[in-house]
Design a protein around this motif. Structure first.
Motif, mmCIF file in Angstrom:
data_model
loop_
_atom_site.group_PDB
_atom_site.id
_atom_site.type_symbol
_atom_site.label_atom_id
_atom_site.label_comp_id
_atom_site.label_asym_id
_atom_site.label_seq_id
_atom_site.Cartn_x
_atom_site.Cartn_y
_atom_site.Cartn_z
ATOM 1 N N TYR A 27 1.091 -1.147 -0.155
ATOM 2 C CA TYR A 27 0.094 -0.076 0.029
ATOM 3 C C TYR A 27 0.729 1.219 -0.124
ATOM 4 C CZ TYR A 27 -4.193 2.680 1.330
ATOM 5 O OH TYR A 27 -5.178 3.541 1.452
ATOM 6 N N ALA A 34 -6.071 5.767 3.332
ATOM 7 C CA ALA A 34 -6.821 5.087 4.261
ATOM 8 C C ALA A 34 -6.808 5.778 5.948
ATOM 9 C CB ALA A 34 -5.954 3.551 4.716
ATOM 10 N N GLY A 38 -10.165 6.441 7.455
ATOM 11 C CA GLY A 38 -10.385 5.583 8.703
ATOM 12 C C GLY A 38 -10.623 6.494 9.952
ATOM 13 N N MET A 47 -16.280 -2.355 7.413
ATOM 14 C CA MET A 47 -15.297 -1.850 6.228
ATOM 15 C C MET A 47 -15.022 -3.120 5.565
ATOM 16 S SD MET A 47 -11.672 -0.183 6.763
ATOM 17 C CE MET A 47 -11.927 1.080 7.520
ATOM 18 N N SER A 49 -12.439 -4.377 2.373
ATOM 19 C CA SER A 49 -11.288 -3.917 1.630
ATOM 20 C C SER A 49 -11.069 -4.707 0.455
ATOM 21 C CB SER A 49 -10.079 -4.096 2.705
ATOM 22 O OG SER A 49 -8.764 -3.900 2.209
ATOM 23 N N GLY A 53 -4.872 -4.403 1.208
ATOM 24 C CA GLY A 53 -5.771 -4.082 2.190
ATOM 25 C C GLY A 53 -5.101 -3.790 3.343
ATOM 26 N N HIS A 56 -5.927 -0.491 4.948
ATOM 27 C CA HIS A 56 -7.294 -0.262 5.457
ATOM 28 C C HIS A 56 -7.434 -1.140 6.843
ATOM 29 C CE1 HIS A 56 -7.920 -0.342 0.727
ATOM 30 N NE2 HIS A 56 -7.667 0.618 1.076
ATOM 31 N N CYS A 57 -6.777 -2.509 6.934
ATOM 32 C CA CYS A 57 -7.071 -3.017 8.097
ATOM 33 C C CYS A 57 -6.386 -2.269 9.396
ATOM 34 C CB CYS A 57 -6.181 -4.437 8.084
ATOM 35 S SG CYS A 57 -7.058 -5.548 6.899
ATOM 36 N N MET A 95 -13.885 -5.338 10.427
ATOM 37 C CA MET A 95 -13.510 -5.468 8.986
ATOM 38 C C MET A 95 -13.869 -6.700 8.761
ATOM 39 S SD MET A 95 -11.450 -5.218 6.495
ATOM 40 C CE MET A 95 -10.524 -3.730 6.751
ATOM 41 N N PHE A 128 -13.686 0.108 0.123
ATOM 42 C CA PHE A 128 -12.645 0.474 -0.439
ATOM 43 C C PHE A 128 -12.284 -0.367 -1.826
ATOM 44 C CE2 PHE A 128 -11.146 1.761 3.711
ATOM 45 C CZ PHE A 128 -10.502 3.154 3.428
ATOM 46 N N GLU A 158 -9.522 4.372 -4.534
ATOM 47 C CA GLU A 158 -8.505 4.892 -4.624
ATOM 48 C C GLU A 158 -7.737 4.775 -6.049
ATOM 49 O OE1 GLU A 158 -6.493 3.673 -0.406
ATOM 50 O OE2 GLU A 158 -7.363 1.718 -1.495
#
Length: 307
Positions: A27, A34, A38, A47, A49, A53, A56-57, A95, A128, A158
Motif C-alpha cells: 500500500y 486509508a 479511517g 469496512m 477492503s 488491504g 485499510h485493516c 473489518m 474500498f 483509490e
C-alpha cells in the motif's frame, strides 16, 4: 500512516527474502487515503477492503500482531493463519475482510449496508476499491442498488492510475471515477489522496450525510502507488517510467504531513522521529509475535479433518 508504511515495507522484505510465502500487494504511497477515511470510522461501522488491504485493516484498528501472523500463516493470525495477506478479516473490529478478487468486496459492502438498514442502525459501511475495479460490472450493479435503496455505503475509490499493467486512461471512457458515481445518482467528491487532512474532511462530510439518513456517497482519492503492483519472491515488473515513479515519491503523504505539522508548530522534528521509531518497533514486535505463534491445526480451524 507511519504504521501502514513500516508494516508494508516489512512485508515486502519478508516475502522477497522468503521468510513468508505467497503474494503481498504493498500500500506504500497510498496511506493518506486509508488514514483519512479511517479517522471517521466509528464503533459499529463496517469496512470492506480489497487485495491491497493492509492499510485499510490498520485504519479499522486490526492489531498488527494478528495481521503479521496472518501473513506468516500462523494460528495467531486474525483468520487463524488460513487467510493470508489478501483475506485479512476481523469482525470484532468491523473489518469484514479483504478480497483477492478485484471488485468483489463492493457487493459485500452493499449487502452489509442492506442488513444495517433493515435492522434500523445508523452505521456506515466503507467499501474500498481501486480504479482498476471499475472494469468489473458488479461494481456498477452495486452502486445502482445502493443508490436505488438509499443504503448507508461510503464508496472509496483509490485512483492510482494504473491497474497492474493497464493505465486508467486506456480502459475508462470517462476521465474520473466520480463521474461514474454521478451516473448512478450518487453524490461524490474527488480529493487529493496524499493530503490526509483533505481526505478526512471529505470523509467526514460524506459519513455525516449518510448517518443522517442520506443516500450513499463516493469519495475518489487520487493517490500514488510507487511500490510494485504485487510482490512474490521478486517484484512484478513496473510499466511506469522512472520519471513517473520519482514524481509519485515526491507526493509522499507522510512527508507532506510531517512538513505541515512541523511548519505549524504542532510537532517538532524529534517528535516525528519518535513516532516513526514507535511504528518500527510495533512492526518488529509483530514479526516476533508471528514467528512465535504455532501453525494452525486444520481440524481445529475447520471443525473437521482435511477429508
Amino acid at each position: 500512516m507511519l504504521l501502514m508504511r513500516r508494516f508494508d515495507e516489512a512485508a515486502l522484505s519478508l516475502v522477497q527474502s522468503g521468510r513468508i510465502r505467497g503474494t503481498v500487494h504493498p500500500y506504500i504511497g497510498q496511506e493518506g487515503c486509508a488514514a483519512g477515511v479511517g479517522a471517521v470510522f466509528e464503533p459499529g461501522d463496517l469496512m470492506v477492503s480489497n487485495h491491497r488491504g493492509h492499510g485499510h485493516c490498520i485504519a479499522a484498528g486490526v492489531e498488527v500482531d494478528r495481521m503479521m501472523a496472518e501473513l506468516f500463516g500462523r494460528a495467531g493470525g486474525s483468520c487463524h493463519g488460513m487467510g493470508g495477506s489478501m483475506h485479512i478479516a476481523d469482525f470484532e473490529r468491523g473489518m469484514l475482510g479483504a478480497n483477492g478478487i478485484v471488485g468483489a468486496g463492493v457487493p459485500h459492502a452493499v449487502g452489509a449496508a442492506l442488513s444495517l438498514a433493515l435492522d434500523g442502525h445508523d452505521r456506515v459501511v466503507i467499501a474500498f476499491f481501486g480504479d482498476g475495479a471499475t472494469g468489473q460490472g458488479v461494481v456498477f450493479e452495486s452502486m445502482n442498488l445502493a443508490a436505488l435503496w438509499s443504503l448507508p455505503v461510503l464508496f472509496v475509490c483509490e485512483t492510482n492510475g494504473i491497474a497492474s499493467a493497464s493505465a486508467l486512461t486506456e480502459v475508462l471512457a470517462v476521465e474520473t471515477v466520480a463521474e461514474i458515481a454521478a451516473a448512478h445518482g450518487i453524490a461524490s467528491e474527488r480529493v487529493e489522496g496524499a493530503d490526509v487532512v483533505e481526505v478526512r474532511a471529505s470523509a467526514q462530510r460524506a459519513a455525516d450525510a449518510i448517518r443522517s439518513g442520506g443516500a450513499p456517497r463516493l469519495i475518489e482519492c487520487v493517490v500514488d502507488r510507487w511500490g510494485p503492483h504485487a510482490s512474490r519472491l521478486a517484484a512484478m515488473p513496473d510499466h511506469r517510467s522512472a520519471e513517473d515513479l520519482a514524481a509519485a515519491r515526491r507526493r509522499d503523504p507522510i512527508a507532506r504531513l510531517r512538513e505541515a505539522l512541523i511548519a505549524d508548530g504542532t510537532l517538532a522534528s524529534p517528535a516525528c522521529d519518535e513516532l516513526d521509531r514507535e511504528a518500527r518497533e510495533a512492526v518488529e514486535g509483530a514479526i516476533a509475535f508471528a514467528e512465535m505463534s504455532p501453525y494452525p491445526e486444520l481440524a481445529k480451524t475447520s471443525g473437521r479433518g482435511p477429508w
